[in-house]
Design a protein around this motif. Sequence first.
Motif, PDB file in Angstrom:
ATOM      1  N   PRO A  41      42.510  39.398  53.911  1.00  0.00           N
ATOM      2  CA  PRO A  41      43.190  39.946  52.733  1.00  0.00           C
ATOM      3  C   PRO A  41      42.560  41.215  52.183  1.00  0.00           C
ATOM      4  O   PRO A  41      41.394  41.530  52.442  1.00  0.00           O
ATOM      5  N   ALA A  42      43.367  41.933  51.404  1.00  0.00           N
ATOM      6  CA  ALA A  42      42.887  43.108  50.657  1.00  0.00           C
ATOM      7  C   ALA A  42      43.802  43.303  49.458  1.00  0.00           C
ATOM      8  O   ALA A  42      44.997  43.525  49.624  1.00  0.00           O
ATOM      9  N   ASP A  43      43.260  43.192  48.267  1.00  0.00           N
ATOM     10  CA  ASP A  43      44.011  43.454  47.043  1.00  0.00           C
ATOM     11  C   ASP A  43      43.024  43.603  45.895  1.00  0.00           C
ATOM     12  O   ASP A  43      41.833  43.834  46.140  1.00  0.00           O
ATOM     13  N   SER A  44      43.468  43.437  44.673  1.00  0.00           N
ATOM     14  CA  SER A  44      42.610  43.707  43.514  1.00  0.00           C
ATOM     15  C   SER A  44      41.410  42.776  43.428  1.00  0.00           C
ATOM     16  O   SER A  44      40.451  43.061  42.714  1.00  0.00           O
ATOM     17  N   ARG A  45      41.449  41.660  44.138  1.00  0.00           N
ATOM     18  CA  ARG A  45      40.325  40.728  44.100  1.00  0.00           C
ATOM     19  C   ARG A  45      39.098  41.277  44.814  1.00  0.00           C
ATOM     20  O   ARG A  45      37.980  40.804  44.588  1.00  0.00           O
TER      21      ARG A  45
END
Length: 917
Positions: free
Chosen positions: A841-845
């Motif tokens: 995954p890759a996002d704001s987290r």
Amino acid sequence: MTAQALTSALKQIPRPEYPRPDWQRQDWLNLNGTWEFRLDTVEVANGYEAPTAQFDSEIVVPFSWASPLSGIGRDERGTGWYKKSVAWSPAENDSRVFLRFGAADYSTQVWVNGALVGSHIGGYGDFEFDVTHVWCSDAENTIVVSATDFDHGYQARGKQGYGEIRGIWQPVWLEARPQSYIQSAKFATFINGTIGVKAVVVAHEAGEASLQFSFDGGTVQHAFVAELAVGENEVSTSFVVSDPQLWSPETPYLYEGTLTLTRADSAGDAVSTYFGIREFGTALFGDRSYRWVTLNGKPIYLNGTLDQSYHPTGYFTYPTDDEMQDEIYLLKRLGLNLVRIHIKPEEPRKLYWADKLGMLVMEDMPCFWGNPDETARANYESEAKEIIERDYNHPSIFSWVMFNETWGLKTNPESQGLTNQSHVPSNTYLPETQEWVRGIYHWAKELDPTRIIEDNSPCNFDHVETDLNTWHFYINGYEQLREHVTEVVDKTFPGSSFNCIGDNVQGDAPLMNSECGNVWGFSNGAGDSDLAWHYWYMMNEFRRHDKMCGFVFTEFRDVTNEFNGYYRLDGTDKQFGYEDLVPGMSLSDLHTPDFIVIDAPPCQTVQAGEQVSVSMLASSYSDVYHGQQLTLAWELTYDNIGVRVTAERGSVELAWGEYGVKPIEAPIVVNMPKQDAVAVLAVRLVDAAGHVVTRNFTTFDVRSGAAHGVYDAEGQFVQVPVTGFASHSFPYQWNAVQEGKTNGGSEGEFVYDVELPNVERQGAIHHIEIAFEASAKRLLARNVEGARDRQHGIDFMHGANANVEYNSNTYYMTDDELHPSNIVVSIDDEQVGTFTLPDNPADSRGVLTWQYQEIYNKLDEAGSFGYLCRITVPSRIAAKLNRSRGFKLTIAADKGGVALYGRNAGRYPFDILVRVK
């Protein structure tokens, strides 16, 4: 598209519903479906005098012959020949028969039963031919259509490169009308209930006729008598709706009903239509010198997105009506209230769903790509008039955008760039062309005084005269974006020459961004990457400025060479990750009319135990809560090796009382945890009933400074850098995020030598735990073959292949497509744990990955993060390690690979963390 699906489509009549619910008659026949077809790829100098008799294939109308759904799928310039045999008789004798086309690109000729019935130039407007004189109601009729499209520079083509519009691309149908009929009617609505109507009535004979209006289930009635001459008659009237229900995105109330023309000497005509009562405008408020956009007399903040209106199989033609309805639904569920239809007018049925469900629309005129010569200008003006006349009655359309980024307005430009961020306009936008654009602006205002008109939606700071002071930018990096937006705001005031070309200066028009995002503001383009982080701080920056009245984010869906949509091209979701940082938060929290601005960087590096002050602002573009007390509730949370901890919480009472942006008097002061942590300051604006109005957050990387970190747990800690492996066996291995992360793919293992505290530092070791952050590792083409960066030019706008997996900035954002991996953890070759890593995954987290990006416009696996893996070492192995005080740690992955995140990457602030006690 699979052969089976295509065969199924060929057997059905696509788009069977009436194409114009805004102007609908009952007696009609849908001509969509299978037609005979032939494609000639050689251009004929003087056109065709007679229809062809030879057809060698079949095509499914109304799909472009370049598209898969047409059954042809040939992206070739040429003349498409269409033939269909039809037997149809109007329900009423002595009716006129019209052959109608939603749109065909570009030069169209039509024959019925061998007779030429008419021709049309243009690719986007609708057109029709009265074929009564050649129609056989008691026999089969042959319709032949030629549609020629050779992509000439003078053609209004728009942004067709994703998939070319060629030939017939909107529905075709037959329609019966009485001898005298209503050609059109324009509704001008006012919020006091006054409805002005300008209609065109075509009369077969001179004499009196009654025009009756019945709407809203018969509660709205009006009639008047007009004296008609033979031919077209323009008539005007007005009536008043008592207690008017106003149209808005929140309450999209439509007055649906019928217009009826009655004559004593002939059959009457009835048209089903509708109108929405609303007023668009701009206004000054308080002592401001700049205007805001208003809807129904009140300020509105425009949360918008750019919509290419592109479908992967139908191209610019949606396969079904349901899919057009779903488009509006998908926009609204994000909390958006505006869509900008990019460089093309929208299909009338999709505009119907915008009217019905409540979505404001900025509708662009399609641009031409050649020089702005006499031919191009004449064709543009003709087509723009068709578009505005056709779509005039849609209450959802609040603005006409006459040109985009000066495309088609430059004379013999040496180069065609994509997005010019310089403050020097192109000198190929000649003064005489600027004056033509000014004339188009005034012409459009005269043609439609009910809407906001924009001369040119610019990326070169080159407005001439406009109702909206807009600009485009594609800039990544918090500091860079903040500086740019602040500069634009500061330079925006009446009399300023900024954002204007030539000797033109700004008036007091509202300031709005009409394109922004993170697809072009990177070295060689963004490829596919996390939007969530950039989008979140960009929304904060926009709402920080009282002058700004909205934005248009690029874009609604990914398209063939741009991967910056809220959704994938197929409509599947991207995961922004906000809900894990602030429970209950979603994208819609960034689009609320009442908003809490956090005036701080998206992440700050701070010391453990440090006291931090965070300034906030209140932004209100709705009067729903004006005069009420709202509560600003806040809490500071962090993760302590898998345990969520609330460090502090509090609240502030706010008197919510006026439009615009104002500082919240006292900043929120928080004490950082006394350990290494990623801390999140979450805020919620809550009304008296406990309903959450909006949510927001900011983050902190809290650092203890201790060599092995400080965490709230008994025992001692040993940190092993993820990039400090003794060996590995992966076919592909590399480090990223300034050596903060290591990757291995596809199958292989990392081996680490771990030293435990000696007896002097730690007596007997009774308990050992291991924690690390890991994800699967999806191998991209550039990971295997190397990056192949290319400079982006205008060819991308024409659909050039972006080769996204070779782009050095590509790291796919979290979405519905999972790329799992399985890992096995061993100590001295003895298995102690297994984990399934669901995705890569890759996002704001991925807070730490974003915080420690080295170059603002060149991404290094930005936003990537993993899953917390924790192992309690079995006692029998712990006993051995108590003696040896060291071990070999192996992390082995199957073909899904593995990425390991260190102290300065991912979402957990540690490397491989070993706890002993």
